[in-house]
Write an enzyme that holds these catalytic residues in place. Structure first.
Site, PDB file in Angstrom:
ATOM      1  N   ASP A  57      34.310   9.479  29.805  1.00 12.52           N
ATOM      2  CA  ASP A  57      35.727   9.865  30.243  1.00 12.52           C
ATOM      3  C   ASP A  57      36.051  11.249  29.831  1.00 12.52           C
ATOM      4  O   ASP A  57      37.058  11.904  29.933  1.00 12.52           O
ATOM      5  CB  ASP A  57      36.634   8.675  29.830  1.00 12.52           C
ATOM      6  CG  ASP A  57      36.830   8.676  28.184  1.00 12.52           C
ATOM      7  OD1 ASP A  57      35.872   9.395  27.532  1.00 12.52           O
ATOM      8  OD2 ASP A  57      37.433   7.970  27.810  1.00 12.52           O
ATOM      9  N   SER A  58      34.942  11.757  29.037  1.00 11.27           N
ATOM     10  CA  SER A  58      35.098  13.237  28.585  1.00 11.27           C
ATOM     11  C   SER A  58      35.254  14.022  30.060  1.00 11.27           C
ATOM     12  O   SER A  58      35.729  15.260  30.005  1.00 11.27           O
ATOM     13  CB  SER A  58      34.004  13.811  27.923  1.00 11.27           C
ATOM     14  OG  SER A  58      32.673  13.410  28.514  1.00 11.27           O
ATOM     15  N   ASP A  96      31.838   4.852  30.704  1.00 14.80           N
ATOM     16  CA  ASP A  96      33.087   4.665  29.793  1.00 14.80           C
ATOM     17  C   ASP A  96      34.265   3.963  30.300  1.00 14.80           C
ATOM     18  O   ASP A  96      34.603   4.065  31.395  1.00 14.80           O
ATOM     19  CB  ASP A  96      33.516   6.250  29.484  1.00 14.80           C
ATOM     20  CG  ASP A  96      33.470   6.396  28.256  1.00 14.80           C
ATOM     21  OD1 ASP A  96      33.488   5.728  27.295  1.00 14.80           O
ATOM     22  OD2 ASP A  96      33.386   7.684  27.621  1.00 14.80           O
ATOM     23  N   LYS A 126      31.029   1.478  27.994  1.00  9.78           N
ATOM     24  CA  LYS A 126      31.278   1.929  26.418  1.00  9.78           C
ATOM     25  C   LYS A 126      32.669   1.589  26.263  1.00  9.78           C
ATOM     26  O   LYS A 126      33.540   1.953  27.066  1.00  9.78           O
ATOM     27  CB  LYS A 126      30.917   3.263  26.442  1.00  9.78           C
ATOM     28  CG  LYS A 126      31.183   3.831  24.963  1.00  9.78           C
ATOM     29  CD  LYS A 126      30.514   5.000  24.516  1.00  9.78           C
ATOM     30  CE  LYS A 126      31.382   6.340  25.222  1.00  9.78           C
ATOM     31  NZ  LYS A 126      32.769   6.656  24.780  1.00  9.78           N
ATOM     32  N   GLU A 128      35.644   2.080  23.171  1.00  8.02           N
ATOM     33  CA  GLU A 128      36.066   2.568  21.851  1.00  8.02           C
ATOM     34  C   GLU A 128      36.640   1.377  20.892  1.00  8.02           C
ATOM     35  O   GLU A 128      37.446   0.792  21.733  1.00  8.02           O
ATOM     36  CB  GLU A 128      37.140   3.638  21.935  1.00  8.02           C
ATOM     37  CG  GLU A 128      36.161   5.062  22.870  1.00  8.02           C
ATOM     38  CD  GLU A 128      37.279   6.203  22.925  1.00  8.02           C
ATOM     39  OE1 GLU A 128      38.375   6.054  22.213  1.00  8.02           O
ATOM     40  OE2 GLU A 128      37.010   7.092  23.712  1.00  8.02           O
ATOM     41  N   GLU A 195      31.092   8.802  16.355  1.00 10.36           N
ATOM     42  CA  GLU A 195      31.518  10.634  16.470  1.00 10.36           C
ATOM     43  C   GLU A 195      32.254  10.929  15.343  1.00 10.36           C
ATOM     44  O   GLU A 195      32.922  10.651  14.803  1.00 10.36           O
ATOM     45  CB  GLU A 195      32.284  10.463  17.605  1.00 10.36           C
ATOM     46  CG  GLU A 195      32.787  11.645  17.983  1.00 10.36           C
ATOM     47  CD  GLU A 195      33.543  11.942  19.513  1.00 10.36           C
ATOM     48  OE1 GLU A 195      33.220  10.911  20.385  1.00 10.36           O
ATOM     49  OE2 GLU A 195      34.006  12.989  19.906  1.00 10.36           O
TER      50      GLU A 195
HETATM   51  O1  KIV Z   1      33.413  10.281  27.033  1.00  9.45           O
HETATM   52  C1  KIV Z   1      32.394  11.031  26.452  1.00  9.45           C
HETATM   53  O2  KIV Z   1      31.566  11.842  26.928  1.00  9.45           O
HETATM   54  C2  KIV Z   1      32.091  10.529  25.063  1.00  9.45           C
HETATM   55  C3  KIV Z   1      30.851  11.113  24.447  1.00  9.45           C
HETATM   56  C4  KIV Z   1      31.194  12.290  23.899  1.00  9.45           C
HETATM   57  C5  KIV Z   1      30.239  10.229  23.572  1.00  9.45           C
HETATM   58  O3  KIV Z   1      32.615   9.378  24.776  1.00  9.45           O
END
Ligand code: KIV
Length: 295
Positions: A57-58, A96, A126, A128, A195
């Site tokens: 989600d970055s 994510d 993924k 958090e 992280e």
């Molecule tokens: O969203 C993302 O790219 C991440 C990574 C930086 C681990 O969570």
């Protein structure tokens, strides 16, 4: 023959990398991981041999221009993850789960994670959060949805954390992170992202669990490393965090190329004879590029 190059997995229509093989890397070698947000970046990273691609989600900050990952929605993640999955042959694709797609209830989390697998073609998701996510992680894995945990600096909690800060600097916070890692492992996570913590803590968390710990700003003692592709390629417009090593300066290369094209058009140098079609010949198709998906 294709199956010979790609190995037995392709005979069964399976990928080279799955969660079992990733888990099996614990203690046997380092796991390089990278983000991908679209078909091209996924294909290039897959060809480079990365075992795990994260549709992170970055992308909210790196390609969509938001100030944080909070505005990224499930629809956006479905769209981008599907492109990543189409570009990937060998790597495990992890999607994510965006803000609010799993926080409201376990049932919503299962439904939304399931959509990332069913509609977008992700292999895993993924999430958090630490020990307090155990119930969700356990429910997902019991229902066949592999989970990559994410602890330490969790960007979706940036407002609660008061900024993007190094985590685990006090003894209590460090102990909590070790406990979080153990809880997520017990709940069934196949690996963890850790992280932005000091290197000693990166090592301690890595030693505390039997699943791979993939660090980002967590020092060299982790089982693997992940970076945002745009950061390592020098394609991010904002200065990258301290933990990023730039391997290219693509933004500069793009600026130079765009400037040269613009000047060529302005000066009448483009298009030249090589970019023009001859009169009276049958040149078909107009592009000889193979469609990448049809390869
Ligand atoms: O969203 C993302 O790219 C991440 C990574 C930086 C681990 O969570």
């Amino acid at each position: 023959m294709l199956a010979v190059r790609l190995g037995i997995w392709y005979i069964w229509g399976m990928k080279l990398w799955n969660v079992d093989r990733i888990r099996g890397l614990k203690g046997c070698g380092r796991l390089p991981c990278v983000t991908a947000y679209d078909f091209v970046s996924a294909r290039l990273a897959d060809e480079a041999g990365f075992p795990l691609l994260l549709a992170g989600d970055s992308l909210g900050t790196t390609v969509l221009g938001y100030a944080s990952t909070i505005p990224v929605t499930l629809d956006v993640m479905l769209h981008h993850t599907a492109a990543v999955a189409r570009g990937t042959r060998d790597a495990l694709v992890v999607a994510d789960m965006p803000f609010l797609s799993y926080q409201v209830s376990v049932a919503e989390g299962i439904r939304n994670a399931g959509r990332l697998l069913q509609e977008a073609g992700a292999d895993a998701v993924k999430i958090e959060g630490g020990a307090f996510r155990s119930e969700l992680v356990s429910a997902l894995t019991l229902n066949g949805i592999p989970v990559l945990g994410h602890i330490g600096l969790t960007p979706q909690s940036v407002n609660q954390l008061g900024g993007y800060k190094v985590q685990g600097r006090t003894q209590a916070a460090a102990e909590q992170l070790v406990a979080d890692a153990r809880a997520l492992e017990a709940a069934g996570a196949f690996a963890l992202v850790l992280e932005c913590v000091p290197p000693d803590l990166g090592e301690a968390v890595t030693a505390a669990v039997q699943i791979p710990v993939v660090g980002i700003g967590a020092g060299p003692g982790c089982d693997g490393q992940i970076l945002v592709a745009h950061d390592l390629l020098g394609l991010s417009l904002a200065p990258p965090p301290k933990f990023v090593k730039p391997y290219a300066a693509l933004a500069d290369a793009v600026r130079v190329a765009l400037g040269a094209y613009k000047m060529d058009v302005e000066a009448g140098r483009f298009p030249g004879p090589d970019q023009c079609y001859a009169q009276g010949t049958a040149e078909h198709p107009i592009s000889n590029r193979e469609h990448p998906i049809s390869k």
